[in-house]
Design a protein around this motif. Sequence first.
Motif, PDB file in Angstrom:
ATOM      1  N   ARG A  67      26.083 110.598 -62.664  1.00 16.07           N
ATOM      2  CA  ARG A  67      25.144 111.692 -62.920  1.00 16.07           C
ATOM      3  C   ARG A  67      25.780 113.027 -62.583  1.00 16.07           C
ATOM      4  O   ARG A  67      26.544 113.136 -61.637  1.00 16.07           O
ATOM      5  N   ARG A  68      25.452 114.013 -63.392  1.00 14.27           N
ATOM      6  CA  ARG A  68      25.812 115.412 -63.097  1.00 14.27           C
ATOM      7  C   ARG A  68      24.545 116.217 -63.307  1.00 14.27           C
ATOM      8  O   ARG A  68      23.918 116.117 -64.369  1.00 14.27           O
ATOM      9  N   GLY A  69      24.159 116.978 -62.299  1.00 13.03           N
ATOM     10  CA  GLY A  69      22.933 117.757 -62.424  1.00 13.03           C
ATOM     11  C   GLY A  69      22.604 118.481 -61.138  1.00 13.03           C
ATOM     12  O   GLY A  69      23.448 118.641 -60.253  1.00 13.03           O
ATOM     13  N   THR A  70      21.371 118.872 -61.032  1.00 14.37           N
ATOM     14  CA  THR A  70      20.880 119.596 -59.865  1.00 14.37           C
ATOM     15  C   THR A  70      20.735 118.634 -58.685  1.00 14.37           C
ATOM     16  O   THR A  70      20.221 117.531 -58.855  1.00 14.37           O
ATOM     17  N   PRO A  71      21.172 119.038 -57.488  1.00 13.99           N
ATOM     18  CA  PRO A  71      20.950 118.184 -56.322  1.00 13.99           C
ATOM     19  C   PRO A  71      19.454 117.956 -56.117  1.00 13.99           C
ATOM     20  O   PRO A  71      18.651 118.872 -56.294  1.00 13.99           O
ATOM     21  N   THR A  72      19.076 116.724 -55.752  1.00 12.30           N
ATOM     22  CA  THR A  72      17.653 116.420 -55.605  1.00 12.30           C
ATOM     23  C   THR A  72      17.212 116.298 -54.155  1.00 12.30           C
ATOM     24  O   THR A  72      16.024 116.319 -53.884  1.00 12.30           O
ATOM     25  N   LEU A  73      18.144 116.162 -53.228  1.00  8.40           N
ATOM     26  CA  LEU A  73      17.754 115.999 -51.833  1.00  8.40           C
ATOM     27  C   LEU A  73      17.576 117.341 -51.131  1.00  8.40           C
ATOM     28  O   LEU A  73      16.699 117.495 -50.305  1.00  8.40           O
ATOM     29  N   ARG A  74      18.425 118.302 -51.443  1.00 10.77           N
ATOM     30  CA  ARG A  74      18.271 119.651 -50.886  1.00 10.77           C
ATOM     31  C   ARG A  74      19.100 120.635 -51.708  1.00 10.77           C
ATOM     32  O   ARG A  74      20.118 120.282 -52.269  1.00 10.77           O
ATOM     33  N   ASP A  75      18.642 121.875 -51.766  1.00  6.22           N
ATOM     34  CA  ASP A  75      19.422 122.920 -52.449  1.00  6.22           C
ATOM     35  C   ASP A  75      19.318 124.246 -51.700  1.00  6.22           C
ATOM     36  O   ASP A  75      19.523 125.303 -52.269  1.00  6.22           O
ATOM     37  N   ASP A  76      19.035 124.183 -50.422  1.00  3.79           N
ATOM     38  CA  ASP A  76      18.829 125.393 -49.642  1.00  3.79           C
ATOM     39  C   ASP A  76      20.111 125.993 -49.081  1.00  3.79           C
ATOM     40  O   ASP A  76      20.061 126.973 -48.362  1.00  3.79           O
ATOM     41  N   LYS A  77      21.271 125.446 -49.411  1.00  8.52           N
ATOM     42  CA  LYS A  77      22.536 125.975 -48.907  1.00  8.52           C
ATOM     43  C   LYS A  77      23.404 126.536 -50.035  1.00  8.52           C
ATOM     44  O   LYS A  77      24.594 126.658 -49.890  1.00  8.52           O
ATOM     45  N   GLY A  78      22.809 126.804 -51.177  1.00  7.27           N
ATOM     46  CA  GLY A  78      23.573 127.325 -52.295  1.00  7.27           C
ATOM     47  C   GLY A  78      24.208 126.231 -53.146  1.00  7.27           C
ATOM     48  O   GLY A  78      25.026 126.514 -54.008  1.00  7.27           O
ATOM     49  N   PHE A  79      23.842 124.980 -52.906  1.00  9.14           N
ATOM     50  CA  PHE A  79      24.346 123.879 -53.723  1.00  9.14           C
ATOM     51  C   PHE A  79      23.586 123.881 -55.044  1.00  9.14           C
ATOM     52  O   PHE A  79      22.362 123.831 -55.059  1.00  9.14           O
ATOM     53  N   LYS A  80      24.300 123.933 -56.141  1.00  6.41           N
ATOM     54  CA  LYS A  80      23.647 124.049 -57.448  1.00  6.41           C
ATOM     55  C   LYS A  80      23.897 122.865 -58.370  1.00  6.41           C
ATOM     56  O   LYS A  80      23.105 122.574 -59.242  1.00  6.41           O
ATOM     57  N   VAL A  81      25.032 122.191 -58.190  1.00  7.69           N
ATOM     58  CA  VAL A  81      25.384 121.078 -59.083  1.00  7.69           C
ATOM     59  C   VAL A  81      25.976 119.959 -58.249  1.00  7.69           C
ATOM     60  O   VAL A  81      26.727 120.200 -57.305  1.00  7.69           O
ATOM     61  N   VAL A  82      25.620 118.745 -58.611  1.00  7.55           N
ATOM     62  CA  VAL A  82      26.253 117.580 -57.996  1.00  7.55           C
ATOM     63  C   VAL A  82      26.746 116.674 -59.125  1.00  7.55           C
ATOM     64  O   VAL A  82      26.095 116.526 -60.146  1.00  7.55           O
ATOM     65  N   GLU A  83      27.932 116.147 -58.925  1.00  9.90           N
ATOM     66  CA  GLU A  83      28.454 115.124 -59.823  1.00  9.90           C
ATOM     67  C   GLU A  83      28.655 113.893 -58.956  1.00  9.90           C
ATOM     68  O   GLU A  83      29.299 113.966 -57.908  1.00  9.90           O
ATOM     69  N   GLN A  84      28.064 112.777 -59.385  1.00 15.19           N
ATOM     70  CA  GLN A  84      28.029 111.612 -58.509  1.00 15.19           C
ATOM     71  C   GLN A  84      28.200 110.328 -59.292  1.00 15.19           C
ATOM     72  O   GLN A  84      27.661 110.172 -60.379  1.00 15.19           O
ATOM     73  N   VAL A  85      28.947 109.414 -58.703  1.00 16.54           N
ATOM     74  CA  VAL A  85      29.033 108.059 -59.220  1.00 16.54           C
ATOM     75  C   VAL A  85      28.538 107.132 -58.109  1.00 16.54           C
ATOM     76  O   VAL A  85      28.841 107.334 -56.936  1.00 16.54           O
ATOM     77  N   SER A  86      27.730 106.149 -58.490  1.00 13.96           N
ATOM     78  CA  SER A  86      27.169 105.179 -57.552  1.00 13.96           C
ATOM     79  C   SER A  86      27.528 103.782 -58.037  1.00 13.96           C
ATOM     80  O   SER A  86      27.273 103.433 -59.196  1.00 13.96           O
ATOM     81  N   LEU A  87      28.105 103.000 -57.135  1.00 12.48           N
ATOM     82  CA  LEU A  87      28.592 101.668 -57.487  1.00 12.48           C
ATOM     83  C   LEU A  87      27.908 100.613 -56.625  1.00 12.48           C
ATOM     84  O   LEU A  87      28.015 100.647 -55.397  1.00 12.48           O
ATOM     85  N   PRO A  88      27.206  99.662 -57.254  1.00 10.42           N
ATOM     86  CA  PRO A  88      26.560  98.601 -56.483  1.00 10.42           C
ATOM     87  C   PRO A  88      27.601  97.625 -55.940  1.00 10.42           C
ATOM     88  O   PRO A  88      28.576  97.305 -56.619  1.00 10.42           O
ATOM     89  N   LEU A  89      27.374  97.166 -54.718  1.00 11.70           N
ATOM     90  CA  LEU A  89      28.246  96.178 -54.088  1.00 11.70           C
ATOM     91  C   LEU A  89      27.388  94.994 -53.651  1.00 11.70           C
ATOM     92  O   LEU A  89      26.257  95.172 -53.192  1.00 11.70           O
TER      93      LEU A  89
END
Length: 113
Positions: A67-89
């Motif tokens: 996923r690439r998009g707006t952070p959903t957990l917090r954005d109060d520190k100037g964080f505007k975009v997150v790019e993330q990969v999540s892998l199930p184990l």
Amino acid sequence: LVRNLWIVDVCGAPPRFRYRVAGTKVVDYIGREPTGRFMDEVFPHFSETETGKSLLRIVASGVPRWRRGTPTLRDDKGFKVVEQVSLPLARDGRTVDMVLNLSVIMNARGEPC
């Protein structure tokens, strides 16, 4: 990349997610050390976020997610975009019991924080 890494244990049913590992950039994003704590304790609104819903889908399906998009957990520190990969184990090869995540968090200029 290790500083952008975070691993959560999948605990119980319905699943709750507990931080097993959190890299230094993840700790900076959260604002405190989360290791050993449940995500819904660190972020009281966790179950309502895209991150919470996504982790539940990953556990149910066993399918990785990018996923690439707006952070959903917090954005109060100037964080505007997150790019993330999540892998199930899965220790047994079937039941997802951990999720390995790599998140790159960026500011408004698209620069990694």
